[in-house]
Design a protein around this motif. Sequence first.
Motif, PDB file in Angstrom:
ATOM      1  N   GLU A 273      -2.353  -4.672  12.220  1.00  0.00           N
ATOM      2  CA  GLU A 273      -3.782  -4.409  12.017  1.00  0.00           C
ATOM      3  C   GLU A 273      -3.972  -3.748  10.644  1.00  0.00           C
ATOM      4  O   GLU A 273      -3.139  -2.959  10.221  1.00  0.00           O
ATOM      5  CB  GLU A 273      -4.226  -3.455  13.134  1.00  0.00           C
ATOM      6  CG  GLU A 273      -5.663  -3.043  13.131  1.00  0.00           C
ATOM      7  CD  GLU A 273      -5.893  -1.843  14.063  1.00  0.00           C
ATOM      8  OE1 GLU A 273      -5.178  -1.714  15.085  1.00  0.00           O
ATOM      9  OE2 GLU A 273      -6.754  -1.011  13.738  1.00  0.00           O
ATOM     10  N   ILE A 274      -5.062  -4.094   9.966  1.00  0.00           N
ATOM     11  CA  ILE A 274      -5.383  -3.393   8.727  1.00  0.00           C
ATOM     12  C   ILE A 274      -6.337  -2.251   9.083  1.00  0.00           C
ATOM     13  O   ILE A 274      -7.395  -2.474   9.677  1.00  0.00           O
ATOM     14  CB  ILE A 274      -6.053  -4.341   7.710  1.00  0.00           C
ATOM     15  CG1 ILE A 274      -5.134  -5.529   7.384  1.00  0.00           C
ATOM     16  CG2 ILE A 274      -6.423  -3.593   6.423  1.00  0.00           C
ATOM     17  CD1 ILE A 274      -3.791  -5.171   6.794  1.00  0.00           C
TER      18      ILE A 274
ATOM     19  N   GLN B  15      -3.985   0.906   4.001  1.00  0.00           N
ATOM     20  CA  GLN B  15      -3.348   1.435   5.208  1.00  0.00           C
ATOM     21  C   GLN B  15      -3.341   0.385   6.297  1.00  0.00           C
ATOM     22  O   GLN B  15      -4.381  -0.213   6.581  1.00  0.00           O
ATOM     23  CB  GLN B  15      -4.146   2.627   5.717  1.00  0.00           C
ATOM     24  CG  GLN B  15      -4.387   3.649   4.651  1.00  0.00           C
ATOM     25  CD  GLN B  15      -3.929   4.992   5.129  1.00  0.00           C
ATOM     26  OE1 GLN B  15      -2.759   5.156   5.491  1.00  0.00           O
ATOM     27  NE2 GLN B  15      -4.829   5.941   5.166  1.00  0.00           N
ATOM     28  N   ALA B  16      -2.192   0.206   6.918  1.00  0.00           N
ATOM     29  CA  ALA B  16      -2.079  -0.772   7.993  1.00  0.00           C
ATOM     30  C   ALA B  16      -1.305  -0.177   9.152  1.00  0.00           C
ATOM     31  O   ALA B  16      -0.553   0.780   8.978  1.00  0.00           O
ATOM     32  CB  ALA B  16      -1.369  -2.018   7.486  1.00  0.00           C
TER      33      ALA B  16
ATOM     34  N   ILE C  57       3.119  -4.448  -1.201  1.00  0.00           N
ATOM     35  CA  ILE C  57       3.266  -5.875  -0.866  1.00  0.00           C
ATOM     36  C   ILE C  57       1.949  -6.635  -1.003  1.00  0.00           C
ATOM     37  O   ILE C  57       1.862  -7.809  -0.664  1.00  0.00           O
ATOM     38  CB  ILE C  57       3.835  -6.074   0.558  1.00  0.00           C
ATOM     39  CG1 ILE C  57       2.959  -5.370   1.591  1.00  0.00           C
ATOM     40  CG2 ILE C  57       5.257  -5.567   0.657  1.00  0.00           C
ATOM     41  CD1 ILE C  57       3.005  -6.030   2.942  1.00  0.00           C
ATOM     42  N   VAL C  58       0.919  -5.935  -1.520  1.00  0.00           N
ATOM     43  CA  VAL C  58      -0.383  -6.569  -1.687  1.00  0.00           C
ATOM     44  C   VAL C  58      -0.532  -7.024  -3.136  1.00  0.00           C
ATOM     45  O   VAL C  58      -0.190  -6.288  -4.056  1.00  0.00           O
ATOM     46  CB  VAL C  58      -1.497  -5.553  -1.331  1.00  0.00           C
ATOM     47  CG1 VAL C  58      -2.850  -6.057  -1.770  1.00  0.00           C
ATOM     48  CG2 VAL C  58      -1.494  -5.268   0.159  1.00  0.00           C
ATOM     49  N   ASP C  59      -0.966  -8.260  -3.354  1.00  0.00           N
ATOM     50  CA  ASP C  59      -1.313  -8.704  -4.712  1.00  0.00           C
ATOM     51  C   ASP C  59      -2.387  -9.782  -4.618  1.00  0.00           C
ATOM     52  O   ASP C  59      -2.966  -9.983  -3.547  1.00  0.00           O
ATOM     53  CB  ASP C  59      -0.072  -9.188  -5.483  1.00  0.00           C
ATOM     54  CG  ASP C  59       0.669 -10.292  -4.740  1.00  0.00           C
ATOM     55  OD1 ASP C  59       0.029 -11.027  -3.953  1.00  0.00           O
ATOM     56  OD2 ASP C  59       1.885 -10.422  -4.935  1.00  0.00           O
TER      57      ASP C  59
ATOM     58  N   GLU D 150      -6.146  -8.307   3.952  1.00  0.00           N
ATOM     59  CA  GLU D 150      -6.563  -8.987   5.189  1.00  0.00           C
ATOM     60  C   GLU D 150      -5.562 -10.057   5.608  1.00  0.00           C
ATOM     61  O   GLU D 150      -5.412 -10.362   6.791  1.00  0.00           O
ATOM     62  CB  GLU D 150      -7.938  -9.655   5.025  1.00  0.00           C
ATOM     63  CG  GLU D 150      -9.066  -8.719   4.599  1.00  0.00           C
ATOM     64  CD  GLU D 150      -8.957  -8.266   3.139  1.00  0.00           C
ATOM     65  OE1 GLU D 150      -8.542  -9.092   2.306  1.00  0.00           O
ATOM     66  OE2 GLU D 150      -9.241  -7.084   2.854  1.00  0.00           O
ATOM     67  N   SER D 151      -4.877 -10.650   4.624  1.00  0.00           N
ATOM     68  CA  SER D 151      -3.979 -11.760   4.943  1.00  0.00           C
ATOM     69  C   SER D 151      -2.618 -11.282   5.425  1.00  0.00           C
ATOM     70  O   SER D 151      -1.751 -12.080   5.764  1.00  0.00           O
ATOM     71  CB  SER D 151      -3.789 -12.640   3.702  1.00  0.00           C
ATOM     72  OG  SER D 151      -2.939 -11.986   2.781  1.00  0.00           O
TER      73      SER D 151
END
Lengths: 384, 92
Positions: free
Chosen positions: B11-12, B19-20, B36-38, B44-45
């Motif tokens: 979940e995000i 934060q997840a 790990i986000v770019d 969301e993905s």
Amino acid sequence: MKYVDEFRDPHKARVLIRRIESLIPEIPLTRQRPLQLMEFCGGHTHTIFRYGIEQMLPDAIELVHGPGCPVCVLPMGRVDDCVALAERPDVIFTTFGDAMRVPGSQKSLLQAKAEGADVRMVYSPMDALALARKHPDRQVIFFALGFETTMPSTALTVLQAEREGIDNFSLFCNHITTVPTIKAILDSPDMQIDGFLAPGHVSMVVGEKPFHFVAEHYGKPIVITGFEPLDILHSLWMLLRQLADGRRAVENQYARVVRPDGNRAGLAAVSRVFELREFFEWRGLGSIDHSGVRMRDEYARFDAERRFAVPNIRIADPKACQCGEVLKGVIKPWECKVFGTACTPETPMGALMVSSEGACAAYYNFGRIDLDALVARREAAGEG
Amino acid sequence: MCLGIPGQIVEIIDADTRQAKVNVAGVHRTVNIACIVDEQHPPESCVGDWVLVHVGFAMSRIDEAEARKTLELLQALGEAQAELEAMRQSAV
Ligand code: SF4
């Protein structure tokens, strides 16, 4: 090969060991002396002892357990600084569990806690920041230590504190760097290392490039390695393959986690918050140029070292303690005179006995060594 | 400290602060996913992704089958327990 049954795939392990054995005759150097291969990282040291990997290898290979356990190489004076910070009445001092029992010159953090200091174990620097949010009237200090693996997490935590305008949070920064330390090892006259297992999770952050100098400048093979026993065997085989072929390169055995360029977002956060120190002091190894980072001036208000005065006194290691020689691979853990007697995981004298990643503790716990026989031998030799 | 443990993003919690919620062997905990986000992977993905969690930060995206095997091995050998215990007991 008694322990091989514990492997994820015992069959693969056996095949790898056989392949390693069959490569030995192809490496001319082994006719003169055993090959010395160093695993830099404490996580690897732990796996090697946990699975008895050394005992599976042919005599022509000697593993040297490197200085890559950040808790173990922390000098006593820095522990004293932690205790001094923790004992301030306005402070909540937060730390990873591994660091609680490292002996300082007077006491450990655990002892300080028992005497009333507010020392709390946290799993993540984010947990320390949450404590700062919850206790705005207290100063929350996070004991930041570790190699490049943990730097992004503390850097990102500081950036988050800045974003939220939290001003009762700071780091006591003791982060250390891998590459200058490997260089110092390669330059040191009493070490003869023929190849390296590079730390997998440091590489996950910094990527492959920073290790090229090992192959290009020093002509030594280096393989980025994962943490399962099969990873270690596989990487050892890759090192031997290079030595047999006369090749010297950086190879990545841990590609399932490590990307060639490392972690961009993590590195960006690190370089925003930290800068290299001119030198940093290591327990057992002395001072190494550029081997640590401090916080940039822009983040001085999050720097515990600048916000609160720390004693910052250098303390020599106890005389009987031979951690330095063990760290350099000059002696084996059990050859230290206090190993298993005055120095045990319950009453550590040296830092290598504190963390399960330290060579001495790993050997003590998993070494499959007959302690009674060792002590008897020592007594017979009149060493008490 | 340097081990890291595989978990799955379930979940995000807050996309802005990255934060997840991550499920690590049944223990749910808030993890920062900034690393790990770019552009190709907006927060969301990331739900459903397997990641290597290190001191409360997702540090690398990993293959699911690999992640499960690693987790199994760590648990079978008692190596995961200390990490999970630290997660549960963190003084917050
Ligand atoms: S036995 Fe203790 S004092 Fe000796 S090298 Fe190991 S940790 Fe240091």
